[in-house]
Scaffold this motif. Structure first.
Motif, PDB file in Angstrom:
ATOM      1  N   TYR A 139       0.838  -1.202   0.000  1.00 28.44           N
ATOM      2  CA  TYR A 139       0.000   0.000   0.000  1.00 28.44           C
ATOM      3  C   TYR A 139       0.873   1.252   0.000  1.00 28.44           C
ATOM      4  CZ  TYR A 139      -3.833   3.116   1.498  1.00 28.44           C
ATOM      5  OH  TYR A 139      -4.770   4.122   1.593  1.00 28.44           O
ATOM      6  N   PHE A 140       1.926   1.230   0.802  1.00 23.58           N
ATOM      7  CA  PHE A 140       2.858   2.348   0.893  1.00 23.58           C
ATOM      8  C   PHE A 140       3.520   2.607  -0.459  1.00 23.58           C
ATOM      9  CE2 PHE A 140       7.227   3.575   2.885  1.00 23.58           C
ATOM     10  CZ  PHE A 140       6.975   4.925   2.721  1.00 23.58           C
ATOM     11  N   VAL A 141       4.036   1.566  -1.079  1.00 23.16           N
ATOM     12  CA  VAL A 141       4.715   1.725  -2.362  1.00 23.16           C
ATOM     13  C   VAL A 141       3.746   2.244  -3.425  1.00 23.16           C
ATOM     14  CG1 VAL A 141       5.881   0.492  -4.236  1.00 23.16           C
ATOM     15  CG2 VAL A 141       6.509   0.041  -1.853  1.00 23.16           C
ATOM     16  N   GLN A 142       2.520   1.780  -3.382  1.00 22.04           N
ATOM     17  CA  GLN A 142       1.516   2.233  -4.344  1.00 22.04           C
ATOM     18  C   GLN A 142       1.141   3.700  -4.157  1.00 22.04           C
ATOM     19  OE1 GLN A 142      -1.641  -0.522  -3.579  1.00 22.04           O
ATOM     20  NE2 GLN A 142      -0.574  -2.251  -4.519  1.00 22.04           N
ATOM     21  N   ASN A 143       1.455   4.249  -2.995  1.00 23.35           N
ATOM     22  CA  ASN A 143       1.023   5.616  -2.675  1.00 23.35           C
ATOM     23  C   ASN A 143       2.180   6.542  -2.300  1.00 23.35           C
ATOM     24  OD1 ASN A 143      -2.110   5.603  -2.673  1.00 23.35           O
ATOM     25  ND2 ASN A 143      -1.544   3.707  -1.623  1.00 23.35           N
ATOM     26  N   GLY A 144       3.338   6.316  -2.926  1.00 26.64           N
ATOM     27  CA  GLY A 144       4.443   7.259  -2.772  1.00 26.64           C
ATOM     28  C   GLY A 144       5.688   6.714  -2.132  1.00 26.64           C
ATOM     29  N   GLY A 145       5.656   5.475  -1.641  1.00 31.08           N
ATOM     30  CA  GLY A 145       6.789   4.946  -0.898  1.00 31.08           C
ATOM     31  C   GLY A 145       7.850   4.268  -1.722  1.00 31.08           C
ATOM     32  N   GLY A 146       8.073   4.716  -2.925  1.00 26.97           N
ATOM     33  CA  GLY A 146       9.099   4.120  -3.769  1.00 26.97           C
ATOM     34  C   GLY A 146      10.479   4.691  -3.494  1.00 26.97           C
ATOM     35  N   TRP A 147      11.446   4.201  -4.256  1.00 24.21           N
ATOM     36  CA  TRP A 147      12.815   4.699  -4.129  1.00 24.21           C
ATOM     37  C   TRP A 147      13.534   4.512  -5.447  1.00 24.21           C
ATOM     38  CZ3 TRP A 147      17.505   2.020  -4.627  1.00 24.21           C
ATOM     39  CH2 TRP A 147      18.650   2.795  -4.337  1.00 24.21           C
ATOM     40  N   SER A 148      14.437   5.433  -5.771  1.00 22.55           N
ATOM     41  CA  SER A 148      15.295   5.284  -6.938  1.00 22.55           C
ATOM     42  C   SER A 148      16.664   5.856  -6.611  1.00 22.55           C
ATOM     43  CB  SER A 148      14.700   6.002  -8.158  1.00 22.55           C
ATOM     44  OG  SER A 148      14.506   7.386  -7.878  1.00 22.55           O
ATOM     45  N   ALA A 149      17.681   5.319  -7.244  1.00 21.18           N
ATOM     46  CA  ALA A 149      19.065   5.722  -6.965  1.00 21.18           C
ATOM     47  C   ALA A 149      19.418   6.973  -7.755  1.00 21.18           C
ATOM     48  CB  ALA A 149      20.011   4.582  -7.309  1.00 21.18           C
ATOM     49  N   ASP A 150      18.782   8.088  -7.420  1.00 24.42           N
ATOM     50  CA  ASP A 150      18.990   9.338  -8.139  1.00 24.42           C
ATOM     51  C   ASP A 150      19.702  10.393  -7.299  1.00 24.42           C
ATOM     52  OD1 ASP A 150      17.005  10.012  -6.323  1.00 24.42           O
ATOM     53  OD2 ASP A 150      15.409  10.038  -7.822  1.00 24.42           O
ATOM     54  N   SER A 151      20.165  10.001  -6.114  1.00 19.51           N
ATOM     55  CA  SER A 151      20.913  10.870  -5.192  1.00 19.51           C
ATOM     56  C   SER A 151      20.060  11.905  -4.471  1.00 19.51           C
ATOM     57  CB  SER A 151      22.070  11.600  -5.900  1.00 19.51           C
ATOM     58  OG  SER A 151      22.983  10.671  -6.434  1.00 19.51           O
ATOM     59  N   TYR A 152      18.743  11.953  -4.773  1.00 19.98           N
ATOM     60  CA  TYR A 152      17.911  12.899  -4.035  1.00 19.98           C
ATOM     61  C   TYR A 152      16.615  12.266  -3.520  1.00 19.98           C
ATOM     62  CZ  TYR A 152      15.848  13.485  -8.735  1.00 19.98           C
ATOM     63  OH  TYR A 152      15.282  13.269  -9.976  1.00 19.98           O
ATOM     64  N   THR A 153      16.512  10.933  -3.575  1.00 16.30           N
ATOM     65  CA  THR A 153      15.368  10.239  -2.996  1.00 16.30           C
ATOM     66  C   THR A 153      15.847   9.383  -1.821  1.00 16.30           C
ATOM     67  OG1 THR A 153      14.250  10.158  -5.132  1.00 16.30           O
ATOM     68  CG2 THR A 153      13.455   8.664  -3.418  1.00 16.30           C
ATOM     69  N   LEU A 154      15.413   9.737  -0.636  1.00 15.41           N
ATOM     70  CA  LEU A 154      15.799   8.993   0.555  1.00 15.41           C
ATOM     71  C   LEU A 154      15.060   7.661   0.614  1.00 15.41           C
ATOM     72  CD1 LEU A 154      15.742  11.996   3.019  1.00 15.41           C
ATOM     73  CD2 LEU A 154      17.766  10.613   2.482  1.00 15.41           C
ATOM     74  N   PRO A 155      15.632   6.666   1.287  1.00 11.29           N
ATOM     75  CA  PRO A 155      14.934   5.382   1.404  1.00 11.29           C
ATOM     76  C   PRO A 155      13.632   5.542   2.167  1.00 11.29           C
ATOM     77  CG  PRO A 155      16.813   5.465   2.889  1.00 11.29           C
ATOM     78  CD  PRO A 155      16.918   6.664   1.994  1.00 11.29           C
ATOM     79  N   PRO A 156      12.640   4.703   1.864  1.00 13.36           N
ATOM     80  CA  PRO A 156      11.354   4.790   2.546  1.00 13.36           C
ATOM     81  C   PRO A 156      11.493   4.493   4.033  1.00 13.36           C
ATOM     82  CG  PRO A 156      11.487   2.809   1.215  1.00 13.36           C
ATOM     83  CD  PRO A 156      12.684   3.619   0.875  1.00 13.36           C
ATOM     84  N   VAL A 157      10.521   4.991   4.803  1.00  8.73           N
ATOM     85  CA  VAL A 157      10.559   4.878   6.269  1.00  8.73           C
ATOM     86  C   VAL A 157       9.325   4.150   6.781  1.00  8.73           C
ATOM     87  CG1 VAL A 157      10.422   6.191   8.431  1.00  8.73           C
ATOM     88  CG2 VAL A 157      11.967   6.938   6.615  1.00  8.73           C
ATOM     89  N   LEU A 158       9.561   3.248   7.739  1.00  8.19           N
ATOM     90  CA  LEU A 158       8.490   2.639   8.522  1.00  8.19           C
ATOM     91  C   LEU A 158       8.411   3.365   9.858  1.00  8.19           C
ATOM     92  CD1 LEU A 158       6.405   0.432   9.227  1.00  8.19           C
ATOM     93  CD2 LEU A 158       8.338  -0.960  10.037  1.00  8.19           C
ATOM     94  N   ASP A 159       7.326   4.077  10.086  1.00  8.39           N
ATOM     95  CA  ASP A 159       7.074   4.769  11.354  1.00  8.39           C
ATOM     96  C   ASP A 159       6.253   3.823  12.224  1.00  8.39           C
ATOM     97  OD1 ASP A 159       6.161   6.333  13.436  1.00  8.39           O
ATOM     98  OD2 ASP A 159       5.462   7.985  12.185  1.00  8.39           O
TER      99      ASP A 159
END
Length: 292
Positions: free
Chosen positions: A108-128
């Motif tokens: 659900y998270f990934v489907q709604n913004g929780g992705g990541w790419s190695a572009d040097s300006y996207t931080l890894p996703p977080v589990l709160d």
């Protein structure tokens, strides 16, 4: 994310969970090391991102989702707003672990913004994962349980691993774990096996100090990010990255801080054989090994 007196929403629509520690870092104080950053959610309806940049913030985390029933309607504008002024930014998910499985909430998270790419300006996703914001509440027929969501330490540990392994398979990165020491120790006990997950610890010291205090038990010798205040100086919650800006960019890009990469390179420089292929190597297997 955040701490202070507990606050519960009448419906589960993404309320920040808050602990009972005092709000002692009012005003303009911030740690004297690292890189400043903020995290925001739908509660921050109007963020002046240029102002935050001018105040020294270089990274931001934005709430994307909660459980598998809520998304932040401001996520897109906040996520892009941070990037537009030059910040490194990422997304976080607020866990409600007794609502559905870790894998289900990771998807659900990934489907709604929780992705990541190695572009040097996207931080890894977080589990709160922290204190239950709906403790002892029944909403729309669902009982949210106690502060530990009515789950045992082993159940919660398994849930986090389920979330983490699913995120890794979907994005290529294990999530950062955001939590606070008192809740983690109370609800998960002293579990091992989380050392590969970067730690974001929430801790509001009783005096202005550069010490984040005790870390959650079981896995971590240090933290990557420290949330030191929910009352300023930055909008939302104020945080510090435990390293240099170069480290932060490397962490965003590949998960290996610059300092660690440099240390490996330094060792390699004085060890000429390290990392080099070895020809003529004999194995202990008779007849060789087939490649299939």
């Amino acid at each position: 994310m955040g701490q202070g007196s507990k606050r519960v929403a009448s419906t589960p629509t993404g309320a920040k969970s808050l602990t009972t520690q005092s709000l002692s870092t009012e005003g303009t104080w911030s740690p004297t090391f690292g890189v400043q950053g903020l995290d925001v959610s739908g509660y921050q309806t109007s963020v002046n991102w240029q102002q935050q940049w001018n105040m020294g913030a270089r990274f931001a985390y934005v709430k994307a989702s909660e459980g598998n029933y809520f998304t932040n309607s401001l996520f897109g504008s906040q996520y892009q707003g941070a990037r537009n002024v030059g910040m490194i930014r990422g997304a976080y998910h607020f866990a409600i672990p007794n609502w559905s499985s870790g894998a289900d909430q990771a998807r659900y998270f990934v489907q709604n913004g929780g992705g990541w790419s190695a572009d040097s300006y996207t931080l890894p996703p977080v589990l709160d994962i922290e204190f239950n914001p709906y403790e002892n509440k029944t909403i729309n027929g669902f009982y949210f349980g106690d502060t530990c969501y009515g789950m045992s330490p082993s159940q919660l540990s398994s849930w986090v691993r389920d979330f983490g392994s699913t995120m890794s398979s979907l994005t290529g990165r294990l999530p950062v774990i955001y939590t606070n020491t008192s809740w983690w120790n109370q609800c998960l006990g002293n579990p091992g096996g989380f050392g590969d997950y970067p730690l974001w610890v929430a801790s509001y010291p009783g005096a202005f100090t550069n010490n984040a205090g005790p870390l959650p038990s079981g896995s971590w010798a240090n933290y990557s990010i420290w949330q030191y205040s929910s009352t300023g100086p930055l909008t939302g919650d104020s945080n510090v990255w435990n390293g240099s800006y170069t480290d932060l960019v490397a962490f965003a890009n590949a998960g290996i801080p610059y300092g660690a990469s440099k240390a490996i390179a330094d060792v390699a420089a004085v060890s000429p054989g390290l990392g080099k292929s070895v020809s003529g190597l004999k194995t202990g297997l008779r007849g060789g090994v087939s490649q299939g």
